[in-house]
Design an enzyme around this catalytic site. Structure first.
Site, PDB file in Angstrom:
ATOM      1  N   SER A  45       0.829  -1.218   0.000  1.00 45.16           N
ATOM      2  CA  SER A  45       0.000   0.000   0.000  1.00 45.16           C
ATOM      3  C   SER A  45       0.855   1.256   0.000  1.00 45.16           C
ATOM      4  O   SER A  45       1.961   1.261   0.554  1.00 45.16           O
ATOM      5  CB  SER A  45      -0.887   0.011   1.251  1.00 45.16           C
ATOM      6  OG  SER A  45      -1.606   1.221   1.336  1.00 45.16           O
ATOM      7  N   TYR A  88      -1.682  -0.584  10.201  1.00 43.53           N
ATOM      8  CA  TYR A  88      -1.915  -1.037   8.820  1.00 43.53           C
ATOM      9  C   TYR A  88      -0.648  -0.835   7.985  1.00 43.53           C
ATOM     10  O   TYR A  88      -0.158  -1.759   7.328  1.00 43.53           O
ATOM     11  CB  TYR A  88      -3.090  -0.248   8.222  1.00 43.53           C
ATOM     12  CG  TYR A  88      -3.391  -0.590   6.775  1.00 43.53           C
ATOM     13  CD1 TYR A  88      -3.941  -1.817   6.441  1.00 43.53           C
ATOM     14  CD2 TYR A  88      -3.129   0.325   5.757  1.00 43.53           C
ATOM     15  CE1 TYR A  88      -4.221  -2.136   5.107  1.00 43.53           C
ATOM     16  CE2 TYR A  88      -3.406   0.028   4.432  1.00 43.53           C
ATOM     17  CZ  TYR A  88      -3.956  -1.208   4.112  1.00 43.53           C
ATOM     18  OH  TYR A  88      -4.226  -1.520   2.803  1.00 43.53           O
TER      19      TYR A  88
HETATM   20  P1  NDP Z   1     -11.672  -5.786  -0.219  1.00 46.02           P
HETATM   21  O1  NDP Z   1     -12.177  -5.643   1.178  1.00 46.02           O
HETATM   22  O2  NDP Z   1     -12.632  -5.627  -1.336  1.00 46.02           O
HETATM   23  O3  NDP Z   1     -10.953  -7.193  -0.397  1.00 46.02           O
HETATM   24  C1  NDP Z   1     -10.248  -7.807   0.646  1.00 46.02           C
HETATM   25  C2  NDP Z   1     -10.130  -9.279   0.328  1.00 46.02           C
HETATM   26  O4  NDP Z   1      -9.369  -9.915   1.373  1.00 46.02           O
HETATM   27  C3  NDP Z   1     -11.475  -9.974   0.254  1.00 46.02           C
HETATM   28  O5  NDP Z   1     -11.490 -10.857  -0.840  1.00 46.02           O
HETATM   29  C4  NDP Z   1     -11.541 -10.761   1.555  1.00 46.02           C
HETATM   30  O6  NDP Z   1     -12.257 -11.961   1.331  1.00 46.02           O
HETATM   31  C5  NDP Z   1     -10.071 -11.062   1.774  1.00 46.02           C
HETATM   32  N1  NDP Z   1      -9.782 -11.430   3.156  1.00 46.02           N
HETATM   33  C6  NDP Z   1      -9.952 -10.701   4.284  1.00 46.02           C
HETATM   34  N2  NDP Z   1      -9.604 -11.440   5.356  1.00 46.02           N
HETATM   35  C7  NDP Z   1      -9.209 -12.645   4.888  1.00 46.02           C
HETATM   36  C8  NDP Z   1      -8.744 -13.842   5.494  1.00 46.02           C
HETATM   37  N3  NDP Z   1      -8.616 -13.971   6.824  1.00 46.02           N
HETATM   38  N4  NDP Z   1      -8.413 -14.893   4.700  1.00 46.02           N
HETATM   39  C9  NDP Z   1      -8.547 -14.800   3.362  1.00 46.02           C
HETATM   40  N5  NDP Z   1      -8.995 -13.701   2.721  1.00 46.02           N
HETATM   41  C10 NDP Z   1      -9.318 -12.639   3.501  1.00 46.02           C
HETATM   42  O7  NDP Z   1     -10.486  -4.747  -0.315  1.00 46.02           O
HETATM   43  P2  NDP Z   1      -9.338  -4.509  -1.436  1.00 46.02           P
HETATM   44  O8  NDP Z   1      -9.632  -5.217  -2.679  1.00 46.02           O
HETATM   45  O9  NDP Z   1      -9.118  -3.057  -1.459  1.00 46.02           O
HETATM   46  O10 NDP Z   1      -8.082  -5.171  -0.709  1.00 46.02           O
HETATM   47  C11 NDP Z   1      -7.156  -6.038  -1.375  1.00 46.02           C
HETATM   48  C12 NDP Z   1      -5.757  -5.716  -0.904  1.00 46.02           C
HETATM   49  O11 NDP Z   1      -5.378  -4.420  -1.375  1.00 46.02           O
HETATM   50  C13 NDP Z   1      -5.582  -5.674   0.614  1.00 46.02           C
HETATM   51  O12 NDP Z   1      -4.371  -6.308   0.974  1.00 46.02           O
HETATM   52  C14 NDP Z   1      -5.519  -4.193   0.911  1.00 46.02           C
HETATM   53  O13 NDP Z   1      -4.798  -3.924   2.090  1.00 46.02           O
HETATM   54  C15 NDP Z   1      -4.797  -3.688  -0.324  1.00 46.02           C
HETATM   55  N6  NDP Z   1      -4.939  -2.257  -0.602  1.00 46.02           N
HETATM   56  C16 NDP Z   1      -6.161  -1.690  -0.846  1.00 46.02           C
HETATM   57  C17 NDP Z   1      -6.271  -0.330  -1.075  1.00 46.02           C
HETATM   58  C18 NDP Z   1      -7.583   0.334  -1.306  1.00 46.02           C
HETATM   59  O14 NDP Z   1      -7.633   1.582  -1.311  1.00 46.02           O
HETATM   60  N7  NDP Z   1      -8.664  -0.385  -1.529  1.00 46.02           N
HETATM   61  C19 NDP Z   1      -5.083   0.526  -1.089  1.00 46.02           C
HETATM   62  C20 NDP Z   1      -3.856  -0.169  -0.861  1.00 46.02           C
HETATM   63  C21 NDP Z   1      -3.804  -1.508  -0.625  1.00 46.02           C
HETATM   64  P3  NDP Z   1     -13.201 -12.716   2.410  1.00 46.02           P
HETATM   65  O15 NDP Z   1     -13.773 -11.673   3.309  1.00 46.02           O
HETATM   66  O16 NDP Z   1     -14.207 -13.400   1.537  1.00 46.02           O
HETATM   67  O17 NDP Z   1     -12.283 -13.690   3.089  1.00 46.02           O
END
Ligand code: NDP
Length: 246
Positions: free
Chosen positions: A142, A155
Site C-alpha cells: 500500500s 496497517y
Molecule cells: P476488499 O475488502 O474488497 O478485499 C479484501 C479481500 O481480502 C477480500 O477478498 C476478503 O475476502 C479477503 N480477506 C480478508 N480477510 C481474509 C482472510 N482472513 N483470509 C482470506 N482472505 C481474507 O479490499 P481490497 O480489494 O481493497 O483489498 C485487497 C488488498 O489491497 C488488501 O491487501 C488491501 O490492504 C490492499 N490495498 C487496498 C487499497 C484500497 O484503497 N482499496 C489501497 C492499498 C492496498 P473474504 O472476506 O471473503 O475472506
C-alpha cells in the site's frame, strides 16, 4: 497466444475488490486462476462468470490466517493444472484508528491477515516454486507504507513488513528461480474500509475512496503487467495511485 496462456495463478482475497478484478483480468488474458477467500458464495459466482466467458478457474475456501488456507489453495492449483506459476498474496484488512486507542484486537487482525497471511502463502508456495525451478510472488502492499499518516500506523506497519520480507526474499533468491513484486495501490474503490468500526473514521475513509479512488481494474492491469514479463525480468515495485491523491 498471449503470454498469460501458459500461467497458473493463485490469488488470495479473490472474493472482492482488487483480488476479484485481478482474477477477471488475468483469466481474460488466458491465465488459469485459482481463487481463495472466506466468502465461498462469492468465489463460486466468480468462477462461474470466468468459465462462462471461456476462462479457466477453480476456487477453494482459504482463510490466510491459518496455514491450511494457502496450503489448500496451492495444492488445488497443482492438482487441477499441474503447477503454480504465480501467487498473488492480496488478502488484506484495514482498521483505521490512532495508536492511542489501543485496539489490540484490530492490531491482531491486521497482523494476522496482512503479514502472517502473506507468510503462510510464501510457506505454501515456495517448495512448489523451488521444485518447479520457477515462481512469482506478487503481493498487494500500500501507499500507506510510503507516505506515513496518522490513524494508519499498524496497517502501514504490516504493509511495510511485507515489503521488507519480499525484498529479503528477492536477495536470497538471485539464482533466477523466484521473482517478487510489491504492488502499492493508493485509494482504490473497494469494500476495504467498509469494515472500519468507528463510524466517523469509516465515513471519512469511504468518502475519500468514493471521491478519489481509482477502479480495482487499474490495479489488476498493473499486476498483469508484472506477471506477463519474461522470466528474466522482475518488476520489483509498482506504485499506482489516483492522479489527485496527495
Ligand atoms: P476488499 O475488502 O474488497 O478485499 C479484501 C479481500 O481480502 C477480500 O477478498 C476478503 O475476502 C479477503 N480477506 C480478508 N480477510 C481474509 C482472510 N482472513 N483470509 C482470506 N482472505 C481474507 O479490499 P481490497 O480489494 O481493497 O483489498 C485487497 C488488498 O489491497 C488488501 O491487501 C488491501 O490492504 C490492499 N490495498 C487496498 C487499497 C484500497 O484503497 N482499496 C489501497 C492499498 C492496498 P473474504 O472476506 O471473503 O475472506
Amino acid at each position: 497466444m498471449s503470454s498469460l496462456d501458459t500461467k497458473v495463478v493463485a490469488i488470495t482475497g479473490a472474493s472482492s475488490g482488487i483480488g476479484e478484478a485481478t482474477a477477471l483480468e488475468l483469466a481474460a488474458r488466458g491465465a488459469a486462476v485459482v481463487l481463495g477467500a472466506r466468502r465461498t458464495d462469492r468465489l463460486d459466482a466468480l468462477v462461474a462468470r470466468i468459465r462462462a466467458d471461456g476462462g479457466r478457474a477453480e476456487m477453494t475456501e482459504a482463510d490466510v490466517t491459518h496455514r491450511a488456507g494457502p496450503e489448500r489453495l496451492v495444492a488445488l492449483a497443482v492438482e487441477r493444472f499441474g503447477r503454480l506459476d504465480v501467487l498473488v498474496g492480496n488478502a488484506g484488512v484495514a482498521r483505521i484508528a490512532p495508536v492511542a486507542d489501543l485496539d489490540l484486537d484490530d492490531w491482531d487482525a491486521m497482523i494476522d491477515v496482512n503479514l502472517r497471511g502473506v507468510l503462510h502463502g510464501i510457506a505454501a508456495a515456495l517448495p512448489v516454486f523451488r521444485a518447479q525451478g520457477h515462481g512469482h510472488f506478487v503481493t498487494t502492499v500500500s501507499t500507506s507504507g510510503l507516505k506515513i499518516v496518522p490513524t494508519q500506523a499498524v496497517y502501514a506497519a504490516t504493509k511495510n513488513a511485507v515489503r521488507t520480507l519480499l525484498e529479503a526474499l528477492r536477495q536470497e533468491s538471485t539464482d533466477g528461480v523466484l521473482r517478487t513484486t510489491s504492488i502499492s495501490p493508493g485509494y482504490v474503490r473497494t469494500e476495504l474500509v467498509d469494515y472500519v468500526e468507528d463510524p466517523a473514521q469509516r465515513a471519512q475513509a469511504q468518502q475519500a475512496m468514493a471521491t478519489l479512488g481509482i477502479s480495482p481494474e487499474a490495479v489488476a492491469r498493473a499486476i498483469a503487467f508484472a506477471v506477463e514479463q519474461p522470466d528474466d525480468v522482475e518488476i520489483g515495485d509498482i506504485t499506482i495511485r489516483p492522479t489527485r491523491q496527495g
